[in-house]
Scaffold this motif. Structure first.
Motif, PDB file in Angstrom:
ATOM      1  N   LEU A 294      49.658  28.265  47.922  1.00 30.40           N
ATOM      2  CA  LEU A 294      48.655  29.053  48.638  1.00 30.40           C
ATOM      3  C   LEU A 294      47.960  28.241  49.717  1.00 30.40           C
ATOM      4  CD1 LEU A 294      46.908  30.988  45.702  1.00 30.40           C
ATOM      5  CD2 LEU A 294      48.608  31.879  47.325  1.00 30.40           C
ATOM      6  N   VAL A 295      47.815  26.939  49.485  1.00 33.92           N
ATOM      7  CA  VAL A 295      47.080  26.087  50.434  1.00 33.92           C
ATOM      8  C   VAL A 295      47.999  25.179  51.237  1.00 33.92           C
ATOM      9  CG1 VAL A 295      44.990  26.142  49.018  1.00 33.92           C
ATOM     10  CG2 VAL A 295      46.662  24.293  48.696  1.00 33.92           C
TER      11      VAL A 295
ATOM     12  N   ASP B 225      53.668  25.472  35.681  1.00 32.11           N
ATOM     13  CA  ASP B 225      54.495  26.116  36.701  1.00 32.11           C
ATOM     14  C   ASP B 225      53.663  26.990  37.648  1.00 32.11           C
ATOM     15  OD1 ASP B 225      56.771  24.941  35.676  1.00 32.11           O
ATOM     16  OD2 ASP B 225      57.218  26.609  34.341  1.00 32.11           O
ATOM     17  N   THR B 226      52.646  27.676  37.115  1.00 29.43           N
ATOM     18  CA  THR B 226      51.794  28.500  37.980  1.00 29.43           C
ATOM     19  C   THR B 226      51.041  27.629  38.982  1.00 29.43           C
ATOM     20  OG1 THR B 226      51.553  30.221  36.311  1.00 29.43           O
ATOM     21  CG2 THR B 226      49.840  30.103  37.991  1.00 29.43           C
ATOM     22  N   ALA B 227      50.724  26.384  38.604  1.00 35.99           N
ATOM     23  CA  ALA B 227      50.029  25.480  39.520  1.00 35.99           C
ATOM     24  C   ALA B 227      50.856  25.199  40.769  1.00 35.99           C
ATOM     25  CB  ALA B 227      49.678  24.176  38.817  1.00 35.99           C
ATOM     26  N   VAL B 228      52.184  25.280  40.657  1.00 40.16           N
ATOM     27  CA  VAL B 228      53.026  25.132  41.842  1.00 40.16           C
ATOM     28  C   VAL B 228      52.708  26.243  42.844  1.00 40.16           C
ATOM     29  CG1 VAL B 228      55.398  25.132  42.707  1.00 40.16           C
ATOM     30  CG2 VAL B 228      54.873  24.041  40.523  1.00 40.16           C
ATOM     31  N   ARG B 229      52.608  27.464  42.350  1.00 44.36           N
ATOM     32  CA  ARG B 229      52.290  28.596  43.233  1.00 44.36           C
ATOM     33  C   ARG B 229      50.885  28.480  43.800  1.00 44.36           C
ATOM     34  NH1 ARG B 229      54.842  33.941  40.146  1.00 44.36           N
ATOM     35  NH2 ARG B 229      57.049  33.319  40.353  1.00 44.36           N
ATOM     36  N   LEU B 230      49.955  27.958  43.032  1.00 43.44           N
ATOM     37  CA  LEU B 230      48.596  27.768  43.538  1.00 43.44           C
ATOM     38  C   LEU B 230      48.580  26.740  44.669  1.00 43.44           C
ATOM     39  CD1 LEU B 230      46.594  27.800  40.181  1.00 43.44           C
ATOM     40  CD2 LEU B 230      46.941  29.689  41.793  1.00 43.44           C
TER      41      LEU B 230
END
Length: 342
Positions: free
Chosen positions: A172-173, A164-169
């Motif tokens: 960022l881009v 789930d944190t990878a969604v936020r990462l």
């Protein structure tokens, strides 16, 4: 033999005319047959139409058995690579896609890579504030922030362990508004993330079974992304650590490597979408299956009724397509073998 035709099978009848009269030919004769090992109830079929008929019968049986609400679009590739539709169950209903839409998120990010705006080896910052507390994946287990990872690492976590944190990462881009515009430009207006106040964050949003299915077909056809990005994305979806509780559950390692899949779960929803390839790496079957409202809503494990239904259906689909040879682009999986360290 009595052929049971209800809403689900009727929806597909017009689009599987090539299967036509064989619809139901593999139907179980009794409730006991439905409880048997599905590997014994769907032997390999010689033609795409017959495969479609067997998949249609299995989908009807398993979704009825699991209960709840289902929407799906499943097709089998014919000799020219065109889809023979096996299941069209409310395929244009727009619904919450949950983590299945991580494929779309990755597609937008990789589109920017293809255009030279991003690189897989560039680093993104992982701060304590960006980590989803208690979320699925690996970042919430780290407890060592701030840190940084490559964008490629973030995408790997996004698509394999569904982090789930990878969604936020990724946000960022590739902010939400840009991400949605990329998907619209590629022909997927219903496959959209849901923006929030922070432009770099979003909920995973919506899709339809048909659009998810078409996105996957475009991916394997090589019309969605560059060859390098296509290979990168498919290798993640076919990796040994990609989702194994559903379609791939009762398959060998070799068979699992022939299935690119992504699941999504939240609340009572249990979704999965992907592609089955032949031994040479050509696509032979594409599926987008969405389910919610089954019993045991707090169970996110392999014993959930909808996940069990997909596991049985996956075995049927793998067996039924065993004699088909796909056409078009071939996507051979990269060898993956366990290591003992060293």
């Amino acid at each position: 033999m009595t052929i049971r035709v209800n809403r689900r099978t009727a929806l597909g009848l017009g689009t599987i005319a090539t299967a036509g009269t064989v619809l139901g030919a593999a139907a179980p004769a009794s409730a006991a047959d439905a409880d048997a090992d599905p590997g014994l109830t769907a032997e390999a079929a010689a033609t795409p139409g017959r495969v479609a008929a067997r998949v249609a019968e299995a989908y009807e049986r398993e979704t009825t058995r699991a209960g709840g609400n289902w929407q799906a679009y499943i097709s089998v590739a014919d000799a020219a690579g065109a889809p023979v539709v096996a299941v069209a169950d409310d395929p244009d209903q727009r619904l919450e896609a949950y983590s299945v839409n991580k494929i779309a998120v990755a597609t937008a990010v990789l589109d920017k890579v293809d255009r030279g705006l991003l690189t897989l080896d560039q680093r993104v910052d992982v701060t304590a504030a960006i980590v989803v507390p208690g979320g699925d994946g690996i970042f919430s287990l780290d407890n060592a922030y701030p840190s940084s990872v490559t964008l490629g690492h973030a995408l790997a976590a996004l698509l394999t362990v569904s982090d789930d944190t990878a969604v936020r990462l990724c946000g960022l881009v590739c902010p939400a508004a840009e991400l949605n515009s990329i998907l619209v430009a590629k022909g997927f207006p219903n496959t959209q993330v849901e923006p929030v106040a922070n432009p770099n964050r979003f909920f995973l949003g919506t899709s339809t079974p048909r659009e998810t299915h078409e996105l996957l077909r475009a991916l394997v056809a090589g019309t969605l992304l560059s060859p390098a990005s296509t290979a990168f994305l498919l290798n993640l979806l076919r990796s040994p650590i990609a989702f194994t509780d559903g379609i791939r559950r009762t398959m060998s390692s070799e068979e699992r490597a022939r299935v690119a899949t992504k699941a999504g779960w939240f609340g009572s929803a249990r979704h999965e979408a992907g592609v089955i390839f032949d031994a040479a790496g050509a696509a032979v079957l594409t599926y987008a299956i969405f389910a919610d409202g089954q019993a045991d809503a707090d169970n996110f494990g392999s014993t959930h009724p909808a996940v069990q239904a997909r596991a049985r259906l996956g075995r049927v689909m793998m067996n039924a397509t065993a004699r088909l040879t796909g056409t078009g682009r071939r996507h051979r999986p990269s060898p993956r073998r366990p290591s003992n360290g060293g």
